[in-house]
Design an enzyme around this catalytic site. Structure first.
Site, short mmCIF file in Angstrom:
data_model
loop_
_atom_site.label_atom_id
_atom_site.label_comp_id
_atom_site.label_asym_id
_atom_site.label_seq_id
_atom_site.Cartn_x
_atom_site.Cartn_y
_atom_site.Cartn_z
N SER A 71 -55.99 -31.47 14.24
CA SER A 71 -57.15 -32.20 14.77
C SER A 71 -57.69 -33.26 13.82
O SER A 71 -58.41 -34.16 14.25
CB SER A 71 -58.28 -31.21 15.11
N ASP A 93 -69.08 -31.70 13.48
CA ASP A 93 -69.26 -30.38 14.06
C ASP A 93 -69.03 -29.34 12.96
O ASP A 93 -69.07 -29.68 11.77
CB ASP A 93 -68.36 -30.17 15.28
N HIS A 139 -65.17 -30.51 11.59
CA HIS A 139 -64.65 -31.86 11.44
C HIS A 139 -65.70 -32.82 10.87
O HIS A 139 -66.89 -32.65 11.10
CB HIS A 139 -64.17 -32.39 12.80
#
Length: 348
Positions: free
Chosen positions: A37, A323, A326
């Site tokens: 990610s 978040d 990340h």
């Protein structure tokens, strides 16, 4: 090689980079991205998975304020790196059907949020599966570029970001792995997986390969909340595991350089830049390093960070994390700037 040499290379290449950007000529013919990610720009949008970021407030500070599948409020570090070496944008997600055709000439992104080095991590597009997509890409490239395909493949830059999900979202929540392996033993498995991947991509023509270290996972909001025993400080033993893995990664890179003729393999250290950001945020004009911007900022990621989340911050540039896992666009820019010298050393 040392940071001083990286810095010198960065200065020497600066005028060339500016010239290539101005004239639309990147320093390399193509850019290929593999991993998780941290570098996924939308491949997971096409999958039946909850591990997505194609909805608000993700992307709220990106172009047109729209979510793309990037796990941030805006650009990722890879976006900034791509721009620095002369691309107008980072390569698109390979699974985005709209990018096929001549758009493939400048590369593609195969990364998938949630994936890892270990084949059982994530349940999304594993690193090995990403390699299969890359093989498909090569066939398509031959059809488009003909005899020029081989020079694109050998001259391209290959960047890999993987490993953190193997620990945080597999090993430490999987009782079977915890019972069978120590963290050190599991890291050995991951290093073998990483080595195999590099050898496989080398066999397919890659020569300029950069792989990032695992970041200080003990300093991320989610791990602190889960493993920090009610402390707001970094979890030291998690950072030790990351550092231990990174040392092995550096060691195996030296072995691979001896094994694989003509390879230019560089370890991209994103551990220290992010650690400095978290422990000394004010030095970078950032004020919040414990919580992410979205909702409570303690554990939320993906579907838990959504448009109805209460408490999402107004200005993400004041935060290290977007978040619970990340980083923000602001943090990504800082990290990318510090990775650029090492990336340029791959091209020199």
């Amino acid at each position: 090689m040392g940071y001083s040499r990286y810095f010198l290379i960065s200065i020497l290449f600066l005028s060339v980079v500016l010239n290539t950007v101005a004239n639309g000529r990147p320093l390399v013919p193509a850019l290929f991205i593999f991993g998780d990610s941290v570098v996924d720009v939308g491949n997971n949008n096409q999958l039946l998975t909850v591990v997505k970021a194609n909805f608000p407030p993700y992307g709220r500070d990106f172009e047109n304020h729209k979510p793309t599948g990037r796990f941030s409020n805006g650009k990722l570090a890879i976006d900034f790196i791509a721009e620095t070496i002369g691309f107008t944008s980072s390569p698109p997600a390979y699974l985005n059907l709209y990018i096929k055709g001549n758009n493939l000439l400048s590369g593609a992104n195969f990364a998938s949020a949630g994936s890892g080095l270990f084949y059982l991590t994530g349940g999304v597009i594993s690193l090995n599966h990403q390699l299969e997509y890359y093989k498909d890409y090569q066939k398509e490239l031959v059809n488009i570029a003909g005899p020029n395909a081989s020079s694109i493949i050998s001259g391209a830059l290959y960047l890999i970001s993987s490993g953190i999900n193997d620990f945080l979202h597999n090993y430490y929540i999987n009782p079977l792995l915890l019972k069978r392996y120590t963290p050190d033993q599991f890291s050995d498995i991951l290093i073998r997986c990483c080595s195999n991947f590099i050898q496989n991509i080398y066999a397919l023509g890659a020569r300029k390969i950069g792989i990032t270290t695992i970041p200080p996972m003990g300093c991320m909001p989610e791990p602190i909340t889960i493993f920090g025993l009610h402390s707001n400080e970094c979890v030291p033993w998690l950072n030790y595991v990351a550092l231990n893995f990174n040392q092995k990664l550096n060691a195996i890179s030296q072995d691979l350089k001896q094994m694989l003729p003509g390879i230019n393999l560089v370890i991209l250290d994103n551990y220290q830049p992010l650690y400095d950001l978290v422990t000394k945020p004010l030095d970078y004009g950032i004020f919040e390093a414990r919580k992410g911007c979205c909702a409570t900022g303690l554990v939320e990621t993906s579907i838990l960070c959504n448009q109805k989340s209460i408490g999402t911050c107004a200005n993400a540039s004041e935060y290290v994390f977007w978040d619970g896992f990340h980083t923000t666009q602001a943090a990504n820019k800082i990290v990318a700037d510090q990775l650029v010298p090492a990336v340029l050393s791959l091209i020199s």
